[in-house]
Design a protein around this motif. Sequence first.
Motif, mmCIF file in Angstrom:
data_model
loop_
_atom_site.group_PDB
_atom_site.id
_atom_site.type_symbol
_atom_site.label_atom_id
_atom_site.label_comp_id
_atom_site.label_asym_id
_atom_site.label_seq_id
_atom_site.Cartn_x
_atom_site.Cartn_y
_atom_site.Cartn_z
ATOM 1 N N ARG A 149 -0.110 -3.070 -2.158
ATOM 2 C CA ARG A 149 -0.664 -2.585 -0.993
ATOM 3 C C ARG A 149 -0.717 -3.706 0.184
ATOM 4 O O ARG A 149 -0.708 -3.581 1.337
ATOM 5 C CB ARG A 149 -2.301 -2.311 -1.209
ATOM 6 C CG ARG A 149 -3.091 -1.795 -0.152
ATOM 7 C CD ARG A 149 -4.480 -1.656 -0.254
ATOM 8 N NE ARG A 149 -5.129 -1.269 0.730
ATOM 9 C CZ ARG A 149 -5.529 -1.908 1.741
ATOM 10 N NH1 ARG A 149 -5.203 -3.203 1.845
ATOM 11 N NH2 ARG A 149 -6.189 -1.506 2.956
ATOM 12 N N ARG A 150 -1.072 -4.878 -0.293
ATOM 13 C CA ARG A 150 -0.911 -6.164 0.681
ATOM 14 C C ARG A 150 0.442 -6.178 1.501
ATOM 15 O O ARG A 150 0.373 -6.416 2.604
ATOM 16 C CB ARG A 150 -1.350 -7.400 -0.235
ATOM 17 C CG ARG A 150 -0.840 -8.768 0.569
ATOM 18 C CD ARG A 150 -1.717 -9.054 1.743
ATOM 19 N NE ARG A 150 -1.414 -10.378 2.409
ATOM 20 C CZ ARG A 150 -0.333 -10.506 3.359
ATOM 21 N NH1 ARG A 150 0.234 -9.206 3.759
ATOM 22 N NH2 ARG A 150 0.023 -11.512 4.141
ATOM 23 N N VAL A 167 2.796 -3.844 1.805
ATOM 24 C CA VAL A 167 2.970 -2.721 2.570
ATOM 25 C C VAL A 167 2.253 -2.597 3.620
ATOM 26 O O VAL A 167 2.720 -2.067 5.105
ATOM 27 C CB VAL A 167 2.987 -1.607 1.650
ATOM 28 C CG1 VAL A 167 3.274 -0.287 2.503
ATOM 29 C CG2 VAL A 167 4.257 -1.524 0.664
ATOM 30 N N PHE A 168 0.808 -2.549 3.625
ATOM 31 C CA PHE A 168 0.029 -2.073 4.645
ATOM 32 C C PHE A 168 -0.765 -3.019 5.482
ATOM 33 O O PHE A 168 -1.293 -3.142 6.390
ATOM 34 C CB PHE A 168 -1.091 -1.377 3.918
ATOM 35 C CG PHE A 168 -0.573 -0.078 3.205
ATOM 36 C CD1 PHE A 168 -0.439 0.952 4.121
ATOM 37 C CD2 PHE A 168 -0.713 0.118 1.892
ATOM 38 C CE1 PHE A 168 0.127 2.023 3.547
ATOM 39 C CE2 PHE A 168 -0.087 1.254 1.498
ATOM 40 C CZ PHE A 168 0.329 2.131 2.429
ATOM 41 N N GLU A 169 -0.595 -4.584 5.015
ATOM 42 C CA GLU A 169 -1.051 -5.748 5.920
ATOM 43 C C GLU A 169 0.086 -6.340 6.673
ATOM 44 O O GLU A 169 1.442 -5.924 6.618
ATOM 45 C CB GLU A 169 -1.729 -6.910 4.918
ATOM 46 C CG GLU A 169 -2.712 -6.235 3.863
ATOM 47 C CD GLU A 169 -4.127 -5.965 4.690
ATOM 48 O OE1 GLU A 169 -4.258 -6.317 5.958
ATOM 49 O OE2 GLU A 169 -4.823 -5.133 4.227
ATOM 50 N N ASP A 170 -0.298 -7.394 7.273
ATOM 51 C CA ASP A 170 0.756 -8.118 8.062
ATOM 52 C C ASP A 170 1.727 -8.688 7.147
ATOM 53 O O ASP A 170 1.384 -9.151 5.942
ATOM 54 C CB ASP A 170 -0.079 -9.362 9.117
ATOM 55 C CG ASP A 170 -0.905 -8.674 10.082
ATOM 56 O OD1 ASP A 170 -0.514 -7.534 10.418
ATOM 57 O OD2 ASP A 170 -1.766 -9.268 10.679
#
Length: 355
Positions: free
Chosen positions: A203-204, A206-209
């Motif tokens: 998740r970090r 793919v969905f974060e900077d």
Amino acid sequence: MPATQRTNGTQRSERAPRTGGAGLALVSTGLFPISLGLAGVGSTVRRLGDVVDQIWLGTVGTTLLVVAALTLVLDALLYGVKLVRSAMDVRDEIAMATSANLLAPAFMATCILGAELARGHSSGRWVWGLGALGHVLLLSRFVGRWVVAETAPSELNPTWFLPTAGLMTSAMTWPGVGPDMTGWILFGVGAGLWIMVLPLVFRRVVFEDPLAAPLRPTLFILAAPFGLAGNAMLNLPGIDRSEFATALAGAGCFVVLTLVSRPRFFAAAGVALSWWAMTFPVATVGRVFIELHARDPNNLALGIGAGMLALAAACTGVAVMATVRFGRVVVSGDEAMAEREVMALCGEQHAEAEL
């Protein structure tokens, strides 16, 4: 009590004046992946030499293992001196999630070196045991920290797999110490934590900077648990599990090829110490295919394994160049530049300056 500040989501103490000397500031947990990378590539090259009956490959692999052992001992001694002379700097460094995670490669490398030594000398079993015990103690410390401390999403990155899934290195290299369940317990703990951490890190990513450029090679660590699990299944006693190992190795290979297909993204990292983070994962995935070929001769498996190993060797070359440059910078006295590179490898996301 020193005041605290949050940097990129990491709760850490304000850095106090160094008491151990400027040179010790450059001794960091970020140097331990060097010995792991050399040990991982060296052991895989040595195994390939055994499988294809090429003595020169065995010699190259053994040489890399010796260099890895010397590097690990030197790093450990220097870090021990830093702990004695500048305990506050060490405390601040370990307070950062990524730099703390980079302690794990020291124990992972110890397990690999111990297992390789055990092939010809009984003392290797003790070395392996020391590495496995150290990793278990480190991991228990990490799990305890997760329970009681606040963790920001920005702290998550692939280095979290090193203390968690990295425990499977001890199962992958288990030299028969203790009852059969010993290796399986180590495998179970590492695999269980891998399954729990995987969705968080995914998740970090793919969905974060995106990760800062110097840290991008650490994304290849995503492939490491697949290789570790596959090798462990082939090494631990019990029924044949070649099919499961093949599936895991295939998944790891897919991760590696997906990342390799983004050369411009990773080229932004430049020639940096963080390329050591790529060497062990890729070599470990390749080793599964080499072991599968050893069990049931298959040219496709051998080709994939050798290809993965060649890629790991190429990245080792880049990492060696970065290390040589780092040493040259240290000798020249450009302390600021040397510290930026170490900080980048240890997770200082703002260390974006050209290295």
